[in-house]
Design a protein around this motif. Structure first.
Motif, PDB file in Angstrom:
ATOM      1  N   ILE A  38     -16.240  13.899 -10.251  1.00 22.79           N
ATOM      2  CA  ILE A  38     -16.088  15.356 -10.173  1.00 22.79           C
ATOM      3  C   ILE A  38     -15.400  15.560  -8.773  1.00 22.79           C
ATOM      4  CG2 ILE A  38     -17.350  17.490  -9.849  1.00 22.79           C
ATOM      5  CD1 ILE A  38     -19.067  16.521 -12.140  1.00 22.79           C
ATOM      6  N   ALA A  39     -16.175  14.777  -7.608  1.00 22.22           N
ATOM      7  CA  ALA A  39     -15.440  15.063  -6.426  1.00 22.22           C
ATOM      8  C   ALA A  39     -14.121  14.576  -6.219  1.00 22.22           C
ATOM      9  CB  ALA A  39     -16.467  14.464  -5.411  1.00 22.22           C
ATOM     10  N   TYR A  40     -13.846  13.672  -6.930  1.00 19.48           N
ATOM     11  CA  TYR A  40     -12.285  13.355  -6.887  1.00 19.48           C
ATOM     12  C   TYR A  40     -11.420  14.276  -7.608  1.00 19.48           C
ATOM     13  CZ  TYR A  40      -8.275  10.385  -7.710  1.00 19.48           C
ATOM     14  OH  TYR A  40      -6.765  10.325  -7.763  1.00 19.48           O
ATOM     15  N   TYR A  41     -11.901  14.763  -8.675  1.00 20.41           N
ATOM     16  CA  TYR A  41     -11.158  15.743  -9.273  1.00 20.41           C
ATOM     17  C   TYR A  41     -10.916  16.812  -8.594  1.00 20.41           C
ATOM     18  CZ  TYR A  41      -9.710  18.649 -13.555  1.00 20.41           C
ATOM     19  OH  TYR A  41      -9.084  19.579 -14.090  1.00 20.41           O
ATOM     20  N   GLN A  42     -11.851  17.250  -7.801  1.00 21.94           N
ATOM     21  CA  GLN A  42     -11.575  18.393  -6.772  1.00 21.94           C
ATOM     22  C   GLN A  42     -10.904  18.337  -5.631  1.00 21.94           C
ATOM     23  OE1 GLN A  42     -15.649  19.721  -6.503  1.00 21.94           O
ATOM     24  NE2 GLN A  42     -15.804  20.980  -8.527  1.00 21.94           N
ATOM     25  N   SER A  43     -11.070  16.932  -5.149  1.00 22.76           N
ATOM     26  CA  SER A  43     -10.177  16.864  -3.826  1.00 22.76           C
ATOM     27  C   SER A  43      -9.040  15.705  -3.821  1.00 22.76           C
ATOM     28  CB  SER A  43     -11.418  16.251  -2.708  1.00 22.76           C
ATOM     29  OG  SER A  43     -11.853  14.847  -3.323  1.00 22.76           O
ATOM     30  N   TYR A  44      -9.116  14.958  -4.870  1.00 29.78           N
ATOM     31  CA  TYR A  44      -8.046  13.827  -4.957  1.00 29.78           C
ATOM     32  C   TYR A  44      -8.234  13.139  -3.641  1.00 29.78           C
ATOM     33  CZ  TYR A  44      -6.120  16.191  -9.126  1.00 29.78           C
ATOM     34  OH  TYR A  44      -6.175  16.667 -10.344  1.00 29.78           O
ATOM     35  N   GLU A  45      -9.350  12.758  -3.017  1.00 24.28           N
ATOM     36  CA  GLU A  45      -9.598  11.625  -2.171  1.00 24.28           C
ATOM     37  C   GLU A  45      -9.910  10.520  -2.812  1.00 24.28           C
ATOM     38  OE1 GLU A  45      -9.771  10.074   1.518  1.00 24.28           O
ATOM     39  OE2 GLU A  45      -9.485  12.388   1.228  1.00 24.28           O
ATOM     40  N   ILE A  46      -8.982   9.413  -2.457  1.00 27.89           N
ATOM     41  CA  ILE A  46      -8.869   8.295  -3.447  1.00 27.89           C
ATOM     42  C   ILE A  46     -10.265   7.569  -3.169  1.00 27.89           C
ATOM     43  CG2 ILE A  46      -7.774   5.865  -3.753  1.00 27.89           C
ATOM     44  CD1 ILE A  46      -5.306   7.492  -3.077  1.00 27.89           C
ATOM     45  N   GLN A  47     -11.011   7.632  -2.141  1.00 25.26           N
ATOM     46  CA  GLN A  47     -12.331   7.020  -1.804  1.00 25.26           C
ATOM     47  C   GLN A  47     -13.365   7.286  -3.060  1.00 25.26           C
ATOM     48  OE1 GLN A  47     -12.368   4.521   0.036  1.00 25.26           O
ATOM     49  NE2 GLN A  47     -14.536   3.849  -0.409  1.00 25.26           N
ATOM     50  N   TRP A  48     -13.270   8.574  -3.641  1.00 24.26           N
ATOM     51  CA  TRP A  48     -14.259   9.173  -4.544  1.00 24.26           C
ATOM     52  C   TRP A  48     -13.916   8.089  -5.841  1.00 24.26           C
ATOM     53  CZ3 TRP A  48     -18.386  10.959  -3.047  1.00 24.26           C
ATOM     54  CH2 TRP A  48     -18.517  12.123  -1.973  1.00 24.26           C
ATOM     55  N   SER A  49     -12.618   8.013  -5.974  1.00 28.67           N
ATOM     56  CA  SER A  49     -12.419   7.028  -7.157  1.00 28.67           C
ATOM     57  C   SER A  49     -12.946   5.568  -7.178  1.00 28.67           C
ATOM     58  CB  SER A  49     -10.887   6.978  -7.431  1.00 28.67           C
ATOM     59  OG  SER A  49     -10.714   6.323  -8.585  1.00 28.67           O
ATOM     60  N   ASN A  50     -12.852   5.193  -5.864  1.00 28.02           N
ATOM     61  CA  ASN A  50     -13.322   3.763  -5.429  1.00 28.02           C
ATOM     62  C   ASN A  50     -14.913   3.543  -5.646  1.00 28.02           C
ATOM     63  OD1 ASN A  50     -10.934   2.794  -4.966  1.00 28.02           O
ATOM     64  ND2 ASN A  50     -10.992   2.987  -2.769  1.00 28.02           N
ATOM     65  N   PHE A  51     -15.903   4.995  -5.278  1.00 29.56           N
ATOM     66  CA  PHE A  51     -17.163   4.891  -5.298  1.00 29.56           C
ATOM     67  C   PHE A  51     -17.479   4.837  -6.654  1.00 29.56           C
ATOM     68  CE2 PHE A  51     -17.429   7.519  -1.218  1.00 29.56           C
ATOM     69  CZ  PHE A  51     -17.440   6.239  -0.303  1.00 29.56           C
ATOM     70  N   SER A  52     -16.815   5.754  -7.695  1.00 28.16           N
ATOM     71  CA  SER A  52     -17.022   5.786  -8.882  1.00 28.16           C
ATOM     72  C   SER A  52     -16.839   4.422  -9.708  1.00 28.16           C
ATOM     73  CB  SER A  52     -16.076   6.828  -9.688  1.00 28.16           C
ATOM     74  OG  SER A  52     -16.621   6.958 -10.957  1.00 28.16           O
ATOM     75  N   SER A  53     -15.871   3.685  -9.370  1.00 24.93           N
ATOM     76  CA  SER A  53     -15.672   2.199 -10.005  1.00 24.93           C
ATOM     77  C   SER A  53     -16.726   1.229  -9.652  1.00 24.93           C
ATOM     78  CB  SER A  53     -14.124   1.710  -9.333  1.00 24.93           C
ATOM     79  OG  SER A  53     -13.169   2.281  -9.846  1.00 24.93           O
ATOM     80  N   TRP A  54     -17.308   1.294  -8.362  1.00 29.78           N
ATOM     81  CA  TRP A  54     -18.329   0.323  -8.221  1.00 29.78           C
ATOM     82  C   TRP A  54     -19.724   1.042  -8.867  1.00 29.78           C
ATOM     83  CZ3 TRP A  54     -18.271  -3.983  -6.224  1.00 29.78           C
ATOM     84  CH2 TRP A  54     -16.895  -4.552  -5.655  1.00 29.78           C
ATOM     85  N   LEU A  55     -20.066   2.320  -8.796  1.00 28.16           N
ATOM     86  CA  LEU A  55     -21.114   2.644  -9.375  1.00 28.16           C
ATOM     87  C   LEU A  55     -20.972   2.407 -10.925  1.00 28.16           C
ATOM     88  CD1 LEU A  55     -21.685   6.192  -7.570  1.00 28.16           C
ATOM     89  CD2 LEU A  55     -23.176   4.436  -7.611  1.00 28.16           C
ATOM     90  N   ILE A  56     -19.841   2.728 -11.513  1.00 25.71           N
ATOM     91  CA  ILE A  56     -19.751   2.368 -12.935  1.00 25.71           C
ATOM     92  C   ILE A  56     -19.945   0.692 -13.194  1.00 25.71           C
ATOM     93  CG2 ILE A  56     -18.123   1.949 -14.930  1.00 25.71           C
ATOM     94  CD1 ILE A  56     -16.985   4.616 -13.810  1.00 25.71           C
ATOM     95  N   ALA A  57     -19.613  -0.258 -12.171  1.00 26.13           N
ATOM     96  CA  ALA A  57     -19.972  -1.556 -12.352  1.00 26.13           C
ATOM     97  C   ALA A  57     -21.272  -2.046 -12.186  1.00 26.13           C
ATOM     98  CB  ALA A  57     -18.926  -2.304 -11.366  1.00 26.13           C
ATOM     99  N   GLY A  58     -21.913  -1.209 -11.254  1.00 28.01           N
ATOM    100  CA  GLY A  58     -23.419  -1.558 -11.233  1.00 28.01           C
ATOM    101  C   GLY A  58     -24.308  -0.868 -12.601  1.00 28.01           C
ATOM    102  N   GLY A  59     -23.714   0.295 -12.902  1.00 32.36           N
ATOM    103  CA  GLY A  59     -24.378   0.781 -14.009  1.00 32.36           C
ATOM    104  C   GLY A  59     -24.070  -0.096 -15.285  1.00 32.36           C
TER     105      GLY A  59
END
Length: 144
Positions: A38-59
């Motif tokens: 959601i944060a990436y969708y609103q800001s297009y700051e690429i780091q939010w996509s990186n955070f999401s990738s790591w959280l998905i991997a942990g999940g």
């Protein structure tokens, strides 16, 4: 005193603590991935996509281990029945959708939206449903 004399029958069907921790840990990880999307969708700051990738991997790691515990639990008395099978099916569906979500997030950050956000919503709903089914099957007490 026999069971006929007692007005309430108490049964303890406990979830193994390791299984409970693994299952409960999937919710904040996949929820964090959704919030990052959601944060990436609103800001297009690429780091939010990186955070999401790591959280998905942990999940996925925690969901996979919880799925393994659930499958092992099917061979015990506490996991048998319709709820055990429904729990396994929901968690397996969440893991498969989470894996697809991880593949979507492996693409370029600009290419992850909106599919990554939609998959994150689906995964968190499936994980919450699986957790609710598994934890709601443990009741204590009740009328005979």
């Amino acid at each position: 005193m026999t069971t006929v004399d007692r007005p309430y029958q108490t049964s303890y069907m406990t979830l193994h603590p390791l299984h409970a921790v693994l299952l409960a840990s999937t919710i904040p990880l996949f929820l964090g991935a959704l919030l990052s999307d959601i944060a990436y969708y609103q800001s297009y700051e690429i780091q939010w996509s990186n955070f999401s990738s790591w959280l998905i991997a942990g999940g996925l790691v925690f969901a996979g281990l919880a799925l393994l515990c659930g499958i092992i639990g099917l061979f015990h008395a506490e996991g048998r029945g319709d709820r055990g099978v429904i729990y396994i099916a929901l968690l397996l569906a969440a893991w498969i959708m989470g894996f697809i979500n991880a593949l979507v997030h492996a693409k370029d950050a600009w290419a992850t939206m909106p599919m990554g956000l939609i998959l994150s919503v689906i995964v968190i709903l499936l994980v919450c449903a699986a957790t609710a089914v598994r934890f709601s099957s443990h009741r204590v007490g009740g009328a005979v």
